[in-house]
Motif scaffolding. Structure first.
Motif, PDB file in Angstrom:
ATOM      1  N   ARG A  28     -15.205  16.991  18.023  1.00 41.32           N
ATOM      2  CA  ARG A  28     -14.557  15.829  17.786  1.00 41.32           C
ATOM      3  C   ARG A  28     -13.860  15.012  19.124  1.00 41.32           C
ATOM      4  NH1 ARG A  28     -15.023  15.004  12.997  1.00 41.32           N
ATOM      5  NH2 ARG A  28     -12.939  13.769  12.348  1.00 41.32           N
ATOM      6  N   SER A  84     -16.443  12.041  15.253  1.00 46.90           N
ATOM      7  CA  SER A  84     -17.130  13.212  15.531  1.00 46.90           C
ATOM      8  C   SER A  84     -18.376  12.791  16.635  1.00 46.90           C
ATOM      9  CB  SER A  84     -17.857  13.667  14.184  1.00 46.90           C
ATOM     10  OG  SER A  84     -18.580  12.943  13.490  1.00 46.90           O
ATOM     11  N   ASN A 123     -21.853  13.694  17.438  1.00 39.88           N
ATOM     12  CA  ASN A 123     -23.144  14.271  17.438  1.00 39.88           C
ATOM     13  C   ASN A 123     -23.784  14.112  18.277  1.00 39.88           C
ATOM     14  OD1 ASN A 123     -25.328  15.283  15.826  1.00 39.88           O
ATOM     15  ND2 ASN A 123     -25.691  13.217  14.643  1.00 39.88           N
TER      16      ASN A 123
END
Ligand SMILES: Nc1ncnc2c1ncn2[C@@H]1O[C@H](COP(=O)(O)OP(=O)(O)OP(=O)(O)O)[C@@H](O)[C@H]1O
Length: 453
Positions: A258, A269, A271
């Motif tokens: 996060r 988030s 990724n």
């Protein structure tokens, strides 16, 4: 090649007009009036473009569209007033739409646009595939480099965080790119950020992005590099240089996935796969308290150590050949190194590693002029500069050693040389480090007659 075009429209007059116009444009057009006739045509031919009426007697355009769009671009023809239908068709993959009554000039324009865009897309996909298929860019067969290759192969398919350690100029960024290229996310972005070239605030906003109004001048929201690297690899070069505040934020990303944009209140988030590199001794830094120990252990889960060039001298001939072959000018004059010149290179300690070797080869190519053979006299190894940061990776400072007491100009010249090597000839980075403008760096380069000018 003459493009084949299929026109599927039950309006006999319009169909004939469009086919006539397309043939005049140099295409080979065929008109059919129903989906059944189109299917019969498609069994025998692979058109480069289809013009499709939305309302056919035996089928609806939006039901047929998915069967066509995978093979070639489709232009939808729709009745005036059914723009909603046209938008739906575009969402389903149509390349363009034309409203009835069809204007033949507009038809010509739209067809050119669609065919051009399609061929550009095909070319892009082809090149992308070639790049993905390409073999490793890492040159060298020494056991030390093979070991690095094995480590890359082992870790690349996982999404593990990787730390790459090694002196400046050994090829850490190249290793990071190889990890990305050999990973499952190779088709996604590889985003690199040099952690040592920016002020803290600028760096934070570059990495995490910012919300509108986060600071003076933030007049709109901006996504950070973490978001640009979405689904791919984020490469943080010179990780040892980040401040404690950023270390804390990076740790949060690695632990929880996060982060927040600057001035943001919402968690987003991340990724991304993080690959970091450093020429500093992070373990020692974490023991001294200048680098967070918890972050170090997070990064250190999988470490690849890239050995300095002096420990893999076997790679020098292949590297030199590679740099000569990749130099436009030398390809034209078939440049090659004499045995004596190669021996001189193999004996040198290479404190600036492969970057220094590359710069030196480029200089030698220029110095050797029109002659094909590069002789020992064309090879200018660092004169008088015995040690640099590269030779002392753990030290933050710089040391310049001279055989005699240097003048101010000697100091300036050698420090400039050192920075040019460190930043791979990047004048912007040299200027930022020296705290002067790029114009002034350029002036100094001219003053000291560096080959890069
Ligand atoms: N094995 C190799 N084969 C071919 N070229 C290489 C190899 N290793 C490094 N190079 C080239 O050497 C130069 C320096 O490499 P790179 O920038 O990856 O080093 P680095 O360790 O990341 O440097 P720094 O610590 O200064 O960021 C680049 O031009 C790179 O392409």
């Amino acid at each position: 090649m003459i493009p084949l075009v299929l026109v599927i429209d039950d309006d006999v007059t319009l169909n004939r007009l469009m086919v006539g116009q397309l043939n005049r444009m140099g295409h080979a057009a065929t008109g059919v009036h129903s989906w059944a006739a189109a299917q019969a045509y498609l069994q025998q031919h692979d058109p480069h473009l289809v013009l499709l009426d939305c309302q056919l007697p035996d089928a609806r355009g939006r039901d047929i569209l998915p069967q066509l769009v995978g093979d070639c671009p489709v232009i939808i023809i729709t009745a005036y007033g059914s723009v909603k239908e046209a938008v739906g068709a575009m969402q389903a993959g149509a390349a363009e739409y034309l409203l009835k009554p069809v204007n033949l000039d507009e038809l010509q324009l739209v067809i050119h646009k669609v065919l051009d865009a399609h061929s550009m897309k095909q070319e892009f996909l082809y090149l992308k595939e070639q790049v993905q298929k390409r073999k490793s860019f890492m040159i060298g067969q020494s056991p030390a480099l093979k070991e690095v290759e094995n480590m890359i192969d082992a870790v690349a398919p996982s999404m593990m965080t990787v730390l790459i350690q090694g002196e400046s100029g050994v090829g850490k960024e190249l290793v990071a790119r190889e990890i990305h290229e050999r990973s499952q996310v190779a088709s996604r972005s590889f985003v690199a950020l040099d952690c040592c070239t920016m002020q803290e605030n600028l760096f934070e906003s570059e990495l995490f992005g910012h919300e509108k109004g986060a600071f003076t001048g933030a007049d709109r929201q901006k996504k950070g590099l973490i978001e640009s690297a979405e689904g791919g690899t984020l490469f943080l070069d010179e990780i040892g240089e980040i401040t404690p505040a950023i270390q804390a934020k990076l740790l949060r990303i690695l632990e929880t996935g996060r982060f927040r944009r600057l001035g943001g209140t919402r968690d987003l988030s991340a990724n991304v796969r993080v690959v970091a590199a450093t020429n500093r001794d992070l373990l020692a830094m974490s023991q001294e308290g200048t680098f967070r120990a918890d972050l170090f252990y997070r990064l250190n889960g999988f470490t690849i150590y890239v050995p300095p060039l002096r420990q893999r001298r076997d790679d020098i001939p292949a590297l030199v050949k590679h740099f000569i072959n990749n130099h436009d000018f030398s390809r034209r004059v078939n440049k090659h190194l004499s045995e004596e010149a190669l021996a001189k290179l193999v004996a040198y300690p290479w404190p600036g590693n492969i970057r220094e070797l590359k710069n030196m080869v480029e200089r030698a190519i220029i110095l050797s002029g029109d002659t094909a053979r590069i002789l020992p006299g064309h090879i200018m190894l660092s004169d008088g500069v015995v040690s640099t940061t590269a030779a002392k990776p753990a030290s933050k400072g710089v040391s310049l050693d001279f055989e005699q007491i240097p003048t101010l100009d000697d100091l300036e010249k050698h420090y400039l040389h050192l920075l040019l090597d460190k930043f791979n000839g990047h004048r912007g980075k040299v200027a930022r480090t020296l705290g002067i403008s790029e114009r002034n760096v350029y002036r100094l380069l001219k003053k000291y007659e560096f080959m890069e000018v």
